[in-house]
Write a protein that holds these residues in place. Sequence first.
Motif, PDB file in Angstrom:
ATOM      1  N   ASN A  11       0.514  -1.389  -0.197  1.00 32.37           N
ATOM      2  CA  ASN A  11      -0.045   0.338  -0.163  1.00 32.37           C
ATOM      3  C   ASN A  11       1.076   1.259   0.184  1.00 32.37           C
ATOM      4  O   ASN A  11      -0.109   2.303  -0.335  1.00 32.37           O
ATOM      5  CB  ASN A  11      -0.959   0.084   1.220  1.00 32.37           C
ATOM      6  N   SER A  12       2.216   1.286   0.273  1.00 32.83           N
ATOM      7  CA  SER A  12       3.437   2.434   0.146  1.00 32.83           C
ATOM      8  C   SER A  12       3.265   2.806  -1.683  1.00 32.83           C
ATOM      9  O   SER A  12       3.310   2.133  -2.652  1.00 32.83           O
ATOM     10  CB  SER A  12       3.882   1.908   0.526  1.00 32.83           C
ATOM     11  N   THR A  13       3.304   4.422  -1.127  1.00 36.75           N
ATOM     12  CA  THR A  13       2.839   5.201  -2.170  1.00 36.75           C
ATOM     13  C   THR A  13       4.559   5.214  -3.012  1.00 36.75           C
ATOM     14  O   THR A  13       5.402   5.271  -2.163  1.00 36.75           O
ATOM     15  CB  THR A  13       2.340   6.650  -1.824  1.00 36.75           C
ATOM     16  N   PRO A  14       4.773   4.732  -4.112  1.00 39.82           N
ATOM     17  CA  PRO A  14       6.567   5.089  -4.877  1.00 39.82           C
ATOM     18  C   PRO A  14       6.384   6.990  -4.827  1.00 39.82           C
ATOM     19  O   PRO A  14       6.118   7.817  -4.929  1.00 39.82           O
ATOM     20  CB  PRO A  14       5.792   4.827  -6.129  1.00 39.82           C
ATOM     21  N   GLU A  15       7.791   6.818  -3.862  1.00 37.00           N
ATOM     22  CA  GLU A  15       8.264   7.973  -4.235  1.00 37.00           C
ATOM     23  C   GLU A  15       8.635   8.690  -5.538  1.00 37.00           C
ATOM     24  O   GLU A  15       8.795   8.190  -6.521  1.00 37.00           O
ATOM     25  CB  GLU A  15      10.032   7.895  -3.598  1.00 37.00           C
ATOM     26  N   ILE A  16       8.250  10.155  -5.974  1.00 39.49           N
ATOM     27  CA  ILE A  16       8.298  10.391  -7.141  1.00 39.49           C
ATOM     28  C   ILE A  16       9.450  11.562  -7.048  1.00 39.49           C
ATOM     29  O   ILE A  16      10.473  11.892  -6.579  1.00 39.49           O
ATOM     30  CB  ILE A  16       7.279  11.654  -7.086  1.00 39.49           C
ATOM     31  N   GLY A  42      16.771  12.549  -7.218  1.00 44.36           N
ATOM     32  CA  GLY A  42      16.454  12.334  -8.661  1.00 44.36           C
ATOM     33  C   GLY A  42      17.258  13.021  -9.215  1.00 44.36           C
ATOM     34  O   GLY A  42      18.369  12.296  -8.952  1.00 44.36           O
ATOM     35  N   TYR A  43      17.396  14.122 -10.157  1.00 42.20           N
ATOM     36  CA  TYR A  43      18.089  14.736 -11.122  1.00 42.20           C
ATOM     37  C   TYR A  43      18.549  15.908 -10.689  1.00 42.20           C
ATOM     38  O   TYR A  43      17.756  16.458 -10.612  1.00 42.20           O
ATOM     39  CB  TYR A  43      18.067  13.933 -12.017  1.00 42.20           C
ATOM     40  N   GLN A  44      19.397  16.460 -11.296  1.00 43.46           N
ATOM     41  CA  GLN A  44      19.694  17.970 -11.403  1.00 43.46           C
ATOM     42  C   GLN A  44      19.670  18.415 -12.967  1.00 43.46           C
ATOM     43  O   GLN A  44      20.787  17.275 -13.648  1.00 43.46           O
ATOM     44  CB  GLN A  44      20.957  18.341 -10.944  1.00 43.46           C
ATOM     45  N   ILE A  45      19.349  19.237 -13.018  1.00 45.28           N
ATOM     46  CA  ILE A  45      19.582  19.376 -15.088  1.00 45.28           C
ATOM     47  C   ILE A  45      20.323  20.304 -15.038  1.00 45.28           C
ATOM     48  O   ILE A  45      20.189  21.826 -14.461  1.00 45.28           O
ATOM     49  CB  ILE A  45      18.868  20.121 -15.370  1.00 45.28           C
ATOM     50  N   SER A  69       8.333   7.416 -15.401  1.00 42.44           N
ATOM     51  CA  SER A  69       7.075   7.270 -16.296  1.00 42.44           C
ATOM     52  C   SER A  69       6.684   8.607 -14.944  1.00 42.44           C
ATOM     53  O   SER A  69       5.500   9.352 -15.855  1.00 42.44           O
ATOM     54  CB  SER A  69       6.070   6.018 -15.867  1.00 42.44           C
ATOM     55  N   GLN A  70       6.662   8.924 -14.098  1.00 40.47           N
ATOM     56  CA  GLN A  70       6.395  10.099 -13.625  1.00 40.47           C
ATOM     57  C   GLN A  70       7.652  11.150 -12.223  1.00 40.47           C
ATOM     58  O   GLN A  70       8.346  10.063 -12.334  1.00 40.47           O
ATOM     59  CB  GLN A  70       5.384   9.137 -12.653  1.00 40.47           C
ATOM     60  N   LEU A  71       7.149  12.102 -12.597  1.00 47.83           N
ATOM     61  CA  LEU A  71       8.569  13.113 -11.299  1.00 47.83           C
ATOM     62  C   LEU A  71       8.188  14.263 -11.339  1.00 47.83           C
ATOM     63  O   LEU A  71       6.775  14.727 -12.088  1.00 47.83           O
ATOM     64  CB  LEU A  71       9.960  13.197 -12.756  1.00 47.83           C
ATOM     65  N   VAL A  99       4.747  14.302 -15.906  1.00 47.81           N
ATOM     66  CA  VAL A  99       5.001  16.062 -15.562  1.00 47.81           C
ATOM     67  C   VAL A  99       4.626  16.428 -14.061  1.00 47.81           C
ATOM     68  O   VAL A  99       3.121  16.744 -14.550  1.00 47.81           O
ATOM     69  CB  VAL A  99       5.608  16.654 -16.514  1.00 47.81           C
ATOM     70  N   GLY A 100       4.641  16.092 -13.382  1.00 46.41           N
ATOM     71  CA  GLY A 100       4.625  17.542 -12.274  1.00 46.41           C
ATOM     72  C   GLY A 100       4.694  18.786 -12.498  1.00 46.41           C
ATOM     73  O   GLY A 100       5.892  19.087 -12.032  1.00 46.41           O
TER      74      GLY A 100
END
Length: 446
Positions: A11-16, A42-45, A69-71, A99-100
């Motif tokens: 039931n845990s929510t994946p970390e975005i 995550g990542y830096q641009i 798939s999601q960020l 994309v958020g």
Amino acid sequence: MSDSSSNSSSNSTPEILQISIATAKAAQKWGNNALLSPASDGYQIHLPENDILRGMQKAGRSLDNLGISQLQLSGAGWSKDLQWAFYQGFCNARKHDGVGFNNEHGEAEQLQQLAQCFSFAKKMINDTPEMLSPVALAEQAEAFIRTIAPAGSVSSELITGADLAEAGWHGIYQVGRGSTRPPALLVLDFNPAKAADAPVSAALVGKGITFDSGGYSIKPTEGMATMKCDMGGAATVTAALALAITQGLKQRVKLILCCAENLISGHAYKLGDIITYKNGTTVEIVNTDAEGRLVLADGLMCAAESKAPLIIDAATLTGAAMVAVGGEYNALFALDQPLAARALQYAANEQEATWQLPLEKWHQQQCPSPYADTANSRPVKGGGAGGASNAAGFLSRFVPDDGKGWLHFDLAAAFNNSANSYWAAGATGHGIRTIAAALLTETTAK
């Protein structure tokens, strides 16, 4: 593992993943001038000093290639243009979300509306030709506009099959009669004032060839494989109208989609046929693969009947335009030079690369015929030299006032056959923002 632990894990929510803009160059260990480097969440641009929008789009493409798939776009520095460039790179033919958007400057809602309109156009263009018949294209376009527009502001007329010939729309009928799935003309009326006598401020015309075999001038396999995209003009102008509505369009606009399948059968139109249009112009068919201009001619005359002072058509019309400007630019044609200059500025403001190619009244005479007022092309491969301008010249026969108030977009950048460092394979939506901006600005000015 106990049942409670198992349930907790499932039931845990994946970390975005969080995507941020770095203020410094990447560490050398990630490579010379690395565009991306990992961060704790995550990542830096690391944007290049020049051409930062393309750098951002490339970063989005790189992250999609990792299978993400999601960020979430997080931290500071995310302008609207940077977020949109990232979104364009991150999307692919099967994923239009994930994309958020960053709302630091209160622009997340605008970006979501933009994504909604682009997603509609991209899905339509990427759909298989079996899924999208001419009538289905018209019906789905109308349904999408109705979901965007205020209640009661949209009415429409759909003419199909032999009724097109009866109504005088011979170009669409002739091109589409070879298919068992009938051709169609959609005339949608967005009338926010809901007043029958409200003037029509603009008309949008889109080429809606849901599949183009080339007809009896049949395409080779490599040229036919991607011809599901040949309704890109119809999808583009529909999405542009929807986007303009979300951005506050208050003027009456007609949307005219010219929809057909260009197939071979015992009932298909043939080389040597002559089409007589509503305005009396006769056209000899010397190339059944030059069908887009034949259906657009009907659409442009329909637009002229509305008395709209602004007429914009969009089409994946010629390979010659792609040869001239490549796959990153759309080609623009106009006889009204002040309007063309404004359109180029709209494109620049919206970060949609667009280049004007030549068009003069004498281009109308570049496809001569001994049997009719004009041929629909030249009977040589690709229509010969200047093919994109000659096609625009053909279209100019069907617009009012010697082309005053008319823009023609040849959408060379609307579709990519294969992926590259900036774009996934498939539809791009290039041109939607430009046409929406032209609608909003030009109709308000009038």
